[in-house]
Structures are given as structure tokens and as C-alpha cells.
Design an enzyme around this catalytic site. Structure first.
Site, PDB file in Angstrom:
ATOM      1  N   LYS A  12       0.813  -1.143   0.099  1.00  0.00           N
ATOM      2  CA  LYS A  12       0.115  -0.024  -0.151  1.00  0.00           C
ATOM      3  C   LYS A  12       0.775   1.252   0.046  1.00  0.00           C
ATOM      4  O   LYS A  12       2.053   1.449   0.302  1.00  0.00           O
ATOM      5  CB  LYS A  12      -1.085  -0.197   1.114  1.00  0.00           C
ATOM      6  CG  LYS A  12      -1.916  -1.277   1.112  1.00  0.00           C
ATOM      7  CD  LYS A  12      -2.938  -1.124   2.444  1.00  0.00           C
ATOM      8  CE  LYS A  12      -4.106  -2.194   2.170  1.00  0.00           C
ATOM      9  NZ  LYS A  12      -5.173  -2.033   3.532  1.00  0.00           N
ATOM     10  N   TYR A  52     -12.479  -2.231  -3.889  1.00  0.00           N
ATOM     11  CA  TYR A  52     -12.859  -2.605  -2.628  1.00  0.00           C
ATOM     12  C   TYR A  52     -14.425  -2.613  -2.135  1.00  0.00           C
ATOM     13  O   TYR A  52     -14.770  -2.222  -1.090  1.00  0.00           O
ATOM     14  CB  TYR A  52     -12.403  -1.496  -1.514  1.00  0.00           C
ATOM     15  CG  TYR A  52     -10.957  -1.830  -0.971  1.00  0.00           C
ATOM     16  CD1 TYR A  52     -10.677  -2.935  -0.329  1.00  0.00           C
ATOM     17  CD2 TYR A  52      -9.820  -0.902  -1.057  1.00  0.00           C
ATOM     18  CE1 TYR A  52      -9.615  -3.349   0.348  1.00  0.00           C
ATOM     19  CE2 TYR A  52      -8.370  -0.941  -0.426  1.00  0.00           C
ATOM     20  CZ  TYR A  52      -8.209  -2.200   0.267  1.00  0.00           C
ATOM     21  OH  TYR A  52      -7.386  -2.705   0.821  1.00  0.00           O
ATOM     22  N   ASN A 115      -1.993   0.154   6.948  1.00  0.00           N
ATOM     23  CA  ASN A 115      -1.544  -1.032   7.384  1.00  0.00           C
ATOM     24  C   ASN A 115      -0.434  -1.803   6.491  1.00  0.00           C
ATOM     25  O   ASN A 115      -0.412  -2.960   6.338  1.00  0.00           O
ATOM     26  CB  ASN A 115      -2.480  -1.864   7.880  1.00  0.00           C
ATOM     27  CG  ASN A 115      -3.626  -2.291   6.893  1.00  0.00           C
ATOM     28  OD1 ASN A 115      -3.402  -1.888   5.685  1.00  0.00           O
ATOM     29  ND2 ASN A 115      -4.664  -2.848   7.406  1.00  0.00           N
ATOM     30  N   HIS A 118      -2.003  -5.382   1.362  1.00  0.00           N
ATOM     31  CA  HIS A 118      -3.537  -5.949   1.294  1.00  0.00           C
ATOM     32  C   HIS A 118      -3.202  -7.465   1.014  1.00  0.00           C
ATOM     33  O   HIS A 118      -2.077  -7.747  -0.013  1.00  0.00           O
ATOM     34  CB  HIS A 118      -4.112  -5.330   0.328  1.00  0.00           C
ATOM     35  CG  HIS A 118      -5.256  -6.277  -0.306  1.00  0.00           C
ATOM     36  ND1 HIS A 118      -6.658  -6.293   0.175  1.00  0.00           N
ATOM     37  CD2 HIS A 118      -5.547  -7.211  -1.419  1.00  0.00           C
ATOM     38  CE1 HIS A 118      -7.317  -7.128  -0.431  1.00  0.00           C
ATOM     39  NE2 HIS A 118      -6.406  -7.634  -1.175  1.00  0.00           N
ATOM     40  N   GLU A 129      -9.408 -11.027  -7.740  1.00  0.00           N
ATOM     41  CA  GLU A 129      -8.335  -9.794  -7.632  1.00  0.00           C
ATOM     42  C   GLU A 129      -7.318  -9.870  -8.561  1.00  0.00           C
ATOM     43  O   GLU A 129      -6.735  -8.720  -8.978  1.00  0.00           O
ATOM     44  CB  GLU A 129      -7.918  -9.744  -6.133  1.00  0.00           C
ATOM     45  CG  GLU A 129      -9.141  -9.330  -5.106  1.00  0.00           C
ATOM     46  CD  GLU A 129      -8.799  -9.389  -3.555  1.00  0.00           C
ATOM     47  OE1 GLU A 129      -9.659  -9.114  -2.731  1.00  0.00           O
ATOM     48  OE2 GLU A 129      -7.385  -9.411  -3.294  1.00  0.00           O
TER      49      GLU A 129
HETATM   50  P1  ATP Z   1      -7.081  -6.134   3.270  1.00  0.00           P
HETATM   51  O1  ATP Z   1      -8.596  -6.380   2.763  1.00  0.00           O
HETATM   52  O2  ATP Z   1      -6.470  -4.720   3.215  1.00  0.00           O
HETATM   53  O3  ATP Z   1      -6.011  -7.230   3.300  1.00  0.00           O
HETATM   54  P2  ATP Z   1      -8.051  -7.120   5.887  1.00  0.00           P
HETATM   55  O4  ATP Z   1      -8.625  -8.252   5.021  1.00  0.00           O
HETATM   56  O5  ATP Z   1      -7.217  -7.377   6.878  1.00  0.00           O
HETATM   57  O6  ATP Z   1      -7.245  -6.177   4.981  1.00  0.00           O
HETATM   58  P3  ATP Z   1     -10.619  -5.914   5.764  1.00  0.00           P
HETATM   59  O7  ATP Z   1     -11.579  -6.153   6.884  1.00  0.00           O
HETATM   60  O8  ATP Z   1     -10.695  -6.497   4.445  1.00  0.00           O
HETATM   61  O9  ATP Z   1      -9.173  -6.137   6.433  1.00  0.00           O
HETATM   62  O10 ATP Z   1     -10.585  -4.252   5.445  1.00  0.00           O
HETATM   63  C1  ATP Z   1      -9.800  -3.848   4.290  1.00  0.00           C
HETATM   64  C2  ATP Z   1      -9.162  -2.386   4.943  1.00  0.00           C
HETATM   65  O11 ATP Z   1      -9.978  -1.286   5.359  1.00  0.00           O
HETATM   66  C3  ATP Z   1      -8.150  -2.824   5.721  1.00  0.00           C
HETATM   67  O12 ATP Z   1      -6.954  -3.228   5.327  1.00  0.00           O
HETATM   68  C4  ATP Z   1      -7.977  -1.522   6.431  1.00  0.00           C
HETATM   69  O13 ATP Z   1      -6.947  -0.665   5.983  1.00  0.00           O
HETATM   70  C5  ATP Z   1      -9.334  -0.857   6.505  1.00  0.00           C
HETATM   71  N1  ATP Z   1     -10.131  -0.876   7.698  1.00  0.00           N
HETATM   72  C6  ATP Z   1     -10.839  -2.205   8.066  1.00  0.00           C
HETATM   73  N2  ATP Z   1     -11.312  -1.967   9.254  1.00  0.00           N
HETATM   74  C7  ATP Z   1     -11.039  -0.603   9.465  1.00  0.00           C
HETATM   75  C8  ATP Z   1     -11.865   0.226  10.607  1.00  0.00           C
HETATM   76  N3  ATP Z   1     -12.346  -0.060  11.408  1.00  0.00           N
HETATM   77  N4  ATP Z   1     -11.248   1.342  10.447  1.00  0.00           N
HETATM   78  C9  ATP Z   1     -10.705   2.146   9.253  1.00  0.00           C
HETATM   79  N5  ATP Z   1     -10.100   1.249   8.404  1.00  0.00           N
HETATM   80  C10 ATP Z   1     -10.488   0.091   8.400  1.00  0.00           C
HETATM   81 MG    MG Z   2      -9.699  -7.875   3.058  1.00  0.00          MG
END
Ligand code: ATP
Ligand code: MG
Length: 136
Positions: A12, A52, A115, A118, A129
Site C-alpha cells: 500500500k 474494495y 497497514n 493487502h 483480484e
Molecule cells: P485487506 O483487505 O487490506 O487485506 P483485511 O482483510 O485485513 O485488509 P478488511 O476487513 O478487508 O481487512 O478491511 C480492508 C481495509 O479496510 C483494511 O486493510 C483497513 O485498511 C481498512 N479498515 C478495516 N477496518 C477498518 C476500520 N475499523 N477503520 C478504518 N479502516 C479500516
Molecule cells: Mg480484506
């Protein structure tokens, strides 16, 4: 029995900006995930919104789309034994504060939104994806 899979990984904007591309790629390689394709791109907000869209009802959706399109990212196809699960494990929890030791998010993540990486969360989503970024 072998279970070779492909999954999609994204480095990211926060991690690209801090020159962490090689460090993160090395972690994949050390964990037997081969990087079979990789490109640095800068996507538009519309593309981020499409990518997303499973999160479109979430309160953080707009910020998430703005963030992923805020700067260059590196998209990669990772291949290896159980690649989807292995990648999720080495990424660590979504919130870097809760991520397990030695995971990418624990080592490099700044916050729940910044973070660093992804990773696809299922084989089905991995295929979608990979298609999204590499087959058009
Ligand atoms: P990713 O899809 O990026 O690999 P993930 O699968 O661990 O991450 P998801 O639940 O799919 O988490 O959320 C997608 C992204 O949305 C997260 O990587 C994070 O950056 C953001 N996100 C998730 N939860 C929150 C939250 N409560 N507040 C802010 N941003 C969030
Ligand atoms: Mg995810």
C-alpha cells in the site's frame, strides 16, 4: 498432496512511500511465496472503489478508497503451497497494534488504515483480484 495456489498482494502507499518494497518482497520469498508477477501502479479513486466494493457499506469505505489511490502501490501475484492462508498469516491482523510478532503489519504498519499490505482473504477472491489487476 500439493496445494499450489495464487493470491494477490498489494504493498500500500504508506509502505511504498517509505521504500519498504524490497523488505516486504523478501518476507514473501523467505516464506516460500514466489512473486510471479509484480508491477508498480497508481490507481484512480474509481478503480479503488471497484476493487474494495465489498466494503461499500462500511463507514470507512470512502477513506479507504481515497487512501489506496493516494500514491503508487505495488500489486503482485504470489504463488506457493497454501498461498492464500500463508500470505494472510505473514501479513498479521488488520490493526497493526493487534498484529502478531514478526508479521508485516507488526513490523511496518502505522495504523489500521495505513497497514502496509493487502492480501486476498479466500481463493475465490484471490482469483477475482488477480483478474482485476493482471488480466485486462
Ligand atoms: P485487506 O483487505 O487490506 O487485506 P483485511 O482483510 O485485513 O485488509 P478488511 O476487513 O478487508 O481487512 O478491511 C480492508 C481495509 O479496510 C483494511 O486493510 C483497513 O485498511 C481498512 N479498515 C478495516 N477496518 C477498518 C476500520 N475499523 N477503520 C478504518 N479502516 C479500516
Ligand atoms: Mg480484506
Amino acid at each position: 498432496m500439493s496445494n499450489t495456489e495464487q493470491t494477490l498482494s498489494i504493498i500500500k502507499p504508506d509502505a511504498v512511500e517509505r521504500n519498504l518494497i524490497d523488505e516486504i518482497k523478501n518476507i514473501f520469498i523467505q516464506n516460500n511465496l514466489n512473486i510471479i508477477d509484480s508491477k508498480k501502479i497508481h490507481i484512480s479513486k474509481d478503480e479503488a472503489a471497484e476493487f474494495y466494493k465489498v466494503h461499500q457499506s462500511k463507514p470507512f469505505y470512502n477513506d479507504l478508497c481515497n487512501y489506496l489511490s493516494s500514491g503508487p502501490i505495488v500489486v503482485m501475484i504470489l504463488e506457493g503451497e497454501g498461498a492464500v492462508f500463508v500470505n494472510r498469516k505473514i501479513m498479521g491482523s488488520t490493526d497493526p497494534k493487534k498484529a502478531e510478532d514478526n508479521t508485516i503489519r507488526k513490523l511496518y504498519g502505522i495504523s489500521i488504515d495505513k497497514n502496509s499490505v493487502h492480501g486476498s482473504d479466500s481463493l475465490e477472491n484471490a482469483q477475482k483480484e488477480i483478474e482485476f489487476f493482471f488480466k485486462n
